[in-house]
Design an enzyme around this catalytic site. Sequence first.
Site, PDB file in Angstrom:
ATOM      1  N   SER A  51      55.207   5.807  39.868  1.00  0.00           N
ATOM      2  CA  SER A  51      56.360   6.699  39.653  1.00  0.00           C
ATOM      3  C   SER A  51      56.517   7.068  38.175  1.00  0.00           C
ATOM      4  O   SER A  51      56.936   8.191  37.860  1.00  0.00           O
ATOM      5  CB  SER A  51      57.644   6.080  40.218  1.00  0.00           C
ATOM      6  OG  SER A  51      58.069   5.002  39.428  1.00  0.00           O
ATOM      7  N   ASN A  52      56.191   6.171  37.267  1.00  0.00           N
ATOM      8  CA  ASN A  52      56.244   6.538  35.837  1.00  0.00           C
ATOM      9  C   ASN A  52      55.172   7.564  35.513  1.00  0.00           C
ATOM     10  O   ASN A  52      55.411   8.512  34.769  1.00  0.00           O
ATOM     11  CB  ASN A  52      56.089   5.285  34.961  1.00  0.00           C
ATOM     12  CG  ASN A  52      57.408   4.563  34.791  1.00  0.00           C
ATOM     13  OD1 ASN A  52      58.303   5.056  34.117  1.00  0.00           O
ATOM     14  ND2 ASN A  52      57.541   3.412  35.440  1.00  0.00           N
TER      15      ASN A  52
ATOM     16  N   MET B  95      48.775  -3.496  35.982  1.00  0.00           N
ATOM     17  CA  MET B  95      49.078  -4.918  35.964  1.00  0.00           C
ATOM     18  C   MET B  95      47.894  -5.770  35.506  1.00  0.00           C
ATOM     19  O   MET B  95      47.459  -6.688  36.203  1.00  0.00           O
ATOM     20  CB  MET B  95      49.577  -5.353  37.344  1.00  0.00           C
ATOM     21  CG  MET B  95      50.913  -4.717  37.705  1.00  0.00           C
ATOM     22  SD  MET B  95      52.112  -4.767  36.342  1.00  0.00           S
ATOM     23  CE  MET B  95      53.626  -4.916  37.231  1.00  0.00           C
ATOM     24  N   ARG B  96      47.388  -5.419  34.340  1.00  0.00           N
ATOM     25  CA  ARG B  96      46.331  -6.225  33.723  1.00  0.00           C
ATOM     26  C   ARG B  96      46.623  -6.358  32.233  1.00  0.00           C
ATOM     27  O   ARG B  96      47.176  -5.439  31.633  1.00  0.00           O
ATOM     28  CB  ARG B  96      44.958  -5.546  33.859  1.00  0.00           C
ATOM     29  CG  ARG B  96      44.356  -5.543  35.233  1.00  0.00           C
ATOM     30  CD  ARG B  96      42.980  -4.905  35.172  1.00  0.00           C
ATOM     31  NE  ARG B  96      42.047  -5.681  34.363  1.00  0.00           N
ATOM     32  CZ  ARG B  96      41.308  -6.693  34.807  1.00  0.00           C
ATOM     33  NH1 ARG B  96      41.377  -7.049  36.069  1.00  0.00           N
ATOM     34  NH2 ARG B  96      40.493  -7.352  34.008  1.00  0.00           N
ATOM     35  N   ILE B  97      46.217  -7.480  31.688  1.00  0.00           N
ATOM     36  CA  ILE B  97      46.330  -7.647  30.236  1.00  0.00           C
ATOM     37  C   ILE B  97      45.094  -7.025  29.610  1.00  0.00           C
ATOM     38  O   ILE B  97      43.980  -7.188  30.121  1.00  0.00           O
ATOM     39  CB  ILE B  97      46.452  -9.152  29.902  1.00  0.00           C
ATOM     40  CG1 ILE B  97      47.804  -9.649  30.418  1.00  0.00           C
ATOM     41  CG2 ILE B  97      46.300  -9.402  28.404  1.00  0.00           C
ATOM     42  CD1 ILE B  97      48.000 -11.126  30.329  1.00  0.00           C
TER      43      ILE B  97
ATOM     44  N   HIS C  27      57.971  -1.312  29.893  1.00  0.00           N
ATOM     45  CA  HIS C  27      58.304  -2.643  30.411  1.00  0.00           C
ATOM     46  C   HIS C  27      59.749  -2.625  30.919  1.00  0.00           C
ATOM     47  O   HIS C  27      60.637  -2.126  30.216  1.00  0.00           O
ATOM     48  CB  HIS C  27      58.137  -3.695  29.308  1.00  0.00           C
ATOM     49  CG  HIS C  27      58.393  -5.067  29.818  1.00  0.00           C
ATOM     50  ND1 HIS C  27      57.492  -5.735  30.629  1.00  0.00           N
ATOM     51  CD2 HIS C  27      59.464  -5.886  29.693  1.00  0.00           C
ATOM     52  CE1 HIS C  27      57.998  -6.904  30.957  1.00  0.00           C
ATOM     53  NE2 HIS C  27      59.195  -7.024  30.411  1.00  0.00           N
TER      54      HIS C  27
ATOM     55  N   GLU D 272      63.506   4.377  33.103  1.00  0.00           N
ATOM     56  CA  GLU D 272      62.079   4.405  32.723  1.00  0.00           C
ATOM     57  C   GLU D 272      61.554   5.837  32.791  1.00  0.00           C
ATOM     58  O   GLU D 272      60.812   6.297  31.921  1.00  0.00           O
ATOM     59  CB  GLU D 272      61.256   3.515  33.663  1.00  0.00           C
ATOM     60  CG  GLU D 272      61.586   2.038  33.556  1.00  0.00           C
ATOM     61  CD  GLU D 272      60.660   1.172  34.415  1.00  0.00           C
ATOM     62  OE1 GLU D 272      59.471   1.488  34.534  1.00  0.00           O
ATOM     63  OE2 GLU D 272      61.149   0.170  34.975  1.00  0.00           O
TER      64      GLU D 272
HETATM   65  C1  GAR Z   1      57.641  -0.282  36.433  1.00  0.00           C
HETATM   66  O1  GAR Z   1      58.928  -0.783  36.682  1.00  0.00           O
HETATM   67  C2  GAR Z   1      57.114  -0.792  35.111  1.00  0.00           C
HETATM   68  O2  GAR Z   1      58.097  -0.911  34.138  1.00  0.00           O
HETATM   69  C3  GAR Z   1      56.598  -2.144  35.528  1.00  0.00           C
HETATM   70  O3  GAR Z   1      55.968  -1.924  36.757  1.00  0.00           O
HETATM   71  C4  GAR Z   1      56.632  -0.849  37.423  1.00  0.00           C
HETATM   72  C5  GAR Z   1      55.604   0.168  37.834  1.00  0.00           C
HETATM   73  O4  GAR Z   1      56.187   1.151  38.621  1.00  0.00           O
HETATM   74  N1  GAR Z   1      55.680  -2.685  34.558  1.00  0.00           N
HETATM   75  C6  GAR Z   1      55.627  -3.969  34.247  1.00  0.00           C
HETATM   76  O5  GAR Z   1      56.321  -4.805  34.779  1.00  0.00           O
HETATM   77  C7  GAR Z   1      54.630  -4.306  33.161  1.00  0.00           C
HETATM   78  N2  GAR Z   1      54.864  -5.626  32.658  1.00  0.00           N
HETATM   79  P1  GAR Z   1      55.488   2.549  38.846  1.00  0.00           P
HETATM   80  O6  GAR Z   1      54.053   2.237  39.337  1.00  0.00           O
HETATM   81  O7  GAR Z   1      56.292   3.217  39.914  1.00  0.00           O
HETATM   82  O8  GAR Z   1      55.491   3.292  37.555  1.00  0.00           O
END
Ligand code: GAR
Length: 205
Positions: free
Chosen positions: A13-14, A95-97, A114, A179
Site C-alpha cells: 500500500s505504501n 521485510m529484510r535487513i 517504519h 504513512e
Molecule cells: C507498513 O506499515 C510499514 O510501515 C511496515 O510494514 C507495512 C507494509 O505495508 N514496515 C515495517 O514494519 C518495517 N519495519 P504495505 O506493504 O501496505 O506498504
Amino acid sequence: MINLAILISGRGSNMEAILRAIKKKKIPVKPAIVISNKPDAKGLKIAQKLGVKTAVVESLGLKGGSWEYDQKLVAALEENNVTPKNGLVCLAGFMRIMSPEFIKHYKGRILNIHPAILPAFPGLHSQKQAVEYGVKYSGCTVHFVDEGVDTGPIILQAIVKVKDSDTEESLSKKILKQEHKIYPKAVRLFAEGKIRTKGRKTAIS
Ligand code: GAR
C-alpha cells in the site's frame, strides 16, 4: 531524473501511494522497477496495473543482511538503471535487513518507512509494542537506511493519538493513513534535492 526502485514483501500500500503520486506528477521521479522477495506479494499486481515493471528476487533461505542475496538485488536494480548515481531505493514493507555492502553501495539513497515514532519501537510488530506499552501517541517515520535496524537519519514523522480502546489492528490502520501521506512527500523532497544530511540530522529546505 531520478530512477526509483521500490522494494516490497507484501501488500504494497505504501508503494501504491508513491506510484499514484508519481502518476499525478506530484513527484519528479521515474518509477523504474518494483522488486519483491516474495513471488505472491499482492503489491506486484498493483504495480503491474499501474504500468510499472516488476521483478521477483526470491530470498531462497538467504538470511537478511546477507550480501549474497543483496548482490542479486543490486544486479536487478542496475539492470533497470537504478544506480548509485541516479537511483533511489525505497523500502516499503520490505521485510529484510539490508547488508552493510548494499547500504554502502547506495549510500544516502535508501529510504524506509517504519510504523512508529523512532527511536521508539524499532524492529517488528511496532504497533503491537506501542499498544502494549500504553503510549498515548504513536505514528510513523521515514528515514534514511544505515547499517542499524531502523536507526538512520529521520526525514519525516507523523503522529497519531492512541486511544484506550485501540488495538494493534485499529492503531495500524490509523498509522497507515499517515504513512501514505509522508512517504510520497519524503520521496518528493529527496527528488527535489531538498534534504540535507549532517551526521544524524536532516534539514529540509
Ligand atoms: C507498513 O506499515 C510499514 O510501515 C511496515 O510494514 C507495512 C507494509 O505495508 N514496515 C515495517 O514494519 C518495517 N519495519 P504495505 O506493504 O501496505 O506498504
